[in-house]
Design an enzyme around this catalytic site. Structure first.
Site, short mmCIF file in Angstrom:
data_model
loop_
_atom_site.label_atom_id
_atom_site.label_comp_id
_atom_site.label_asym_id
_atom_site.label_seq_id
_atom_site.Cartn_x
_atom_site.Cartn_y
_atom_site.Cartn_z
N LYS A 118 15.21 26.99 54.10
CA LYS A 118 15.77 25.72 53.44
C LYS A 118 15.85 24.57 54.37
O LYS A 118 15.89 24.54 55.42
CB LYS A 118 17.35 26.16 53.28
CG LYS A 118 17.80 25.01 52.13
CD LYS A 118 19.40 25.69 51.92
CE LYS A 118 20.13 24.65 51.06
NZ LYS A 118 21.69 25.19 50.51
N SER A 164 22.69 25.83 45.61
CA SER A 164 21.75 24.70 46.01
C SER A 164 20.60 25.02 46.69
O SER A 164 19.58 24.51 46.78
CB SER A 164 22.37 23.77 47.10
OG SER A 164 22.80 24.40 48.18
N SER A 171 25.95 28.82 47.30
CA SER A 171 24.53 28.33 47.18
C SER A 171 23.79 29.25 47.74
O SER A 171 22.53 29.06 47.45
CB SER A 171 24.38 26.91 48.14
OG SER A 171 24.77 25.86 47.35
N1 GLN Z 1 27.65 24.19 43.79
C1 GLN Z 1 28.45 24.09 44.96
C2 GLN Z 1 28.77 22.43 45.22
O1 GLN Z 1 27.84 21.53 44.69
C3 GLN Z 1 28.13 24.83 45.94
C4 GLN Z 1 26.82 24.25 46.95
C5 GLN Z 1 26.91 24.89 48.15
O2 GLN Z 1 27.14 26.13 48.51
N2 GLN Z 1 26.06 24.24 49.16
O3 GLN Z 1 29.26 21.83 46.06
#
Ligand code: GLN
Length: 514
Positions: free
Chosen positions: A79, A154, A178
């Site tokens: 990532k 994400s 995420s």
């Molecule tokens: N969807 C969650 C957010 O927008 C989690 C994102 C993540 O785990 N990086 O914060």
């Protein structure tokens, strides 16, 4: 079966017996990516030449009979928020578009030490804020099971590249879901480790008390391999846990006897789509047929999870992202333009006889900060910074931030109470429904935040969680089962996941990509 469709564990066997070289394998993935990634958009960058070079070095060392690392010769995708020396680390943000890291994150250093081949960098929501990968400043990633749908986020690129056979292993990060959520929506296996078990050194911070890196793979066996390679104490991360790393890749095949699964009553309530609920309940039956016992438990504070997360995560983000001002870090706006604009404004005011106003104009430095940030950050990142700054401001700190911290403790106590009642693992849905359409929630932040309903509490409590494929919707979209364990019991998560994967074949299904 094509090489690129095999699991990492199978490929390791082929590599070590000399039936295939790392160079051949790397080429196979490079070709697959060239053929398919225009549709999927999982990768931001693929370093074919660099990967082939690494592969050849490993092949040569193998030929000489050298002792090689755990992932010797396996291509891995990362990532784009973990630094790798000499490479860009953009966080899918204009702010870091040209940021080239001068050091390796510990995760990347450990991948190198394990003799993995760094294949490329995957797309994500900007600074990992989002649940659909649509917040990337650079490109859309599509769900390999239905190109009109999101892969989740994400770590959408990380999950999609595994689902589309563009990598057999990839690294994601999970702050509120995420890794697990995109794993569920793409039909792969994704594990968020206990907070502190994988070093955050070189992980570009979103919310430091929640962020954890972890593996995405096709199987629990493969996830065990990757976790074993990246976990471990790191003096460069003050929150890193000082405990030995279990040999997950060895223990993963040991069945769990006398397993007790806890079903959280509040997770099977309004909001959960019926197809997802049915698939999850079916998966629990599989565990029962394997000898597990099932107990219902209550998490009275589960309903506060999303609210608490969306205070704490933005608060930490507003602090972490303050460094990107165009001077210390990040994209800098055109300085000459800022100076010229200031000059013109001052002249105009003076010409109008407004001397005082002319003297009290914002300095060019303040303007430079403001413009750099306005240009560098996308709308969701700005929203989080504003939410966090507001909740931390002196009049609201106690009412929002401090209160959220207190409720966070209560959420952790829900877990503790369940585990004290003899529950080994919490089992339930990972998401309320399968992958949603691209564009569907993008203009409705609250709807997007609610996607995290079942995942944020593991981050708030600091415990580990895994999502494994457990079925499909009628329309052919994958559904994920989430398991959560007491702190540092990743071993149990992986073994339970493997047990399920020996009894089912959901994880072997592939999207039909032409
Ligand atoms: N969807 C969650 C957010 O927008 C989690 C994102 C993540 O785990 N990086 O914060």
């Amino acid at each position: 079966m094509a090489l690129y469709q095999k699991t990492a564990t199978e490929l390791l066997g082929l590599l070590s017996s000399g039936q295939v070289t790392s160079e051949e394998l790397t080429r196979a993935y490079a070709e697959r990516i060239a053929n398919i990634d225009k549709q999927v958009g999982a990768y931001l960058r693929v370093d074919v030449d660099g990967a082939l070079e690494q592969a050849r070095v490993i092949d040569a060392r193998r030929k000489r009979g050298e002792k090689l690392g755990l992932l010797a010769g396996l291509p891995v995708a990362v990532k784009d928020l973990l630094t790798a020396r000499g490479d860009l680390a953009t966080c899918a943000s204009r702010m870091l578009e040209n940021y080239r890291a001068t050091y390796d994150s510990t995760v990347v250093a450990k991948l190198r030490a394990a003799d993995a081949v760094l294949l490329g960098r995957t797309n994500m929501d900007e600074f990992a804020m989002g649940g659909s990968t649509e917040n990337s400043a650079f490109q859309k990633t599509r769900n390999p099971w239905d190109l009109e749908r999101t892969p989740g986020g994400s770590s959408g690129g990380a999950a999609a590249c595994v689902a589309a056979d563009e990598a057999c292993l990839s690294i994601g990060t999970d702050t509120g879901g995420s890794i697990r959520q995109p794993a569920a929506l793409c039909g792969v296996t994704g594990l968020k480790p206990t907070y502190g078990s994988v070093s955050r050194y070189g992980l570009i911070a979103f919310a430091s008390s929640l962020d954890q890196a972890g593996p995405l793979a096709r199987t629990a066996e493969d996830a065990a391999l990757l976790l074993e390679a990246i976990a471990g104490h790191d003096p460069q991360d003050a929150t890193s846990i000082n405990a030995p790393v279990p040999q997950y890749s060895q223990t993963v095949r040991e069945p769990l006897k006398g397993l007790t699964l806890g079903l959280v009553r509040e997770h099977f309530a309004a909001g959960l789509e019926s197809e997802t609920e049915a698939a999850v309940r079916e998966a629990i039956k599989v565990y029962e047929s394997l000898g597990a016992r099932v107990k219902e438990v209550s998490f009275p504070h589960a309903k506060y999870g999303v609210a608490v997360y969306y205070i704490i995560a933005p608060c930490e983000a507003s602090s972490n992202l303050a460094r990107y001002d165009g001077i210390h870090y990040g994209r800098r706006t055109d300085e000459a333009k800022v100076a010229a604009e200031l000059d013109a404004e001052r002249k105009e005011l003076l010409a109008a006889g407004k001397k005082r106003e002319a003297e009290t104009l914002d300095t060019s430095l303040v303007r430079l900060y403001r413009k750099s940030r306005a240009e560098g950050f996308g709308p969701e990142v700005k929203r989080r910074i504003m939410l966090g700054t507001y909740a931390l401001s002196s009049g609201y700190y106690d009412a929002y931030y401090l209160k959220a911290l207190k409720v966070r403790r209560l959420i952790r106590q829900d877990y503790d109470a369940a585990f004290q009642q003899g529950i080994d693992l919490i089992a339930g849905p990972c998401t309320a429904g399968p992958a949603f359409k691209l564009g569907e929630k993008v203009d409705d932040p609250l709807a997007m935040y609610l996607v995290d309903l079942y995942t944020v509490s593991a981050n708030l409590a600091g415990v580990g969680g895994i999502s494994i494929p457990c079925g499909f919707s009628k329309t052919g979209l994958p559904i994920g089962l989430q398991l959560q364990a007491p702190p540092l019991e990743e071993d149990k998560l992986l073994r339970a996941a493997h047990m399920f994967q020996t009894a089912t074949d959901w994880h072997t299904r592939r999207p039909a990509l032409a």
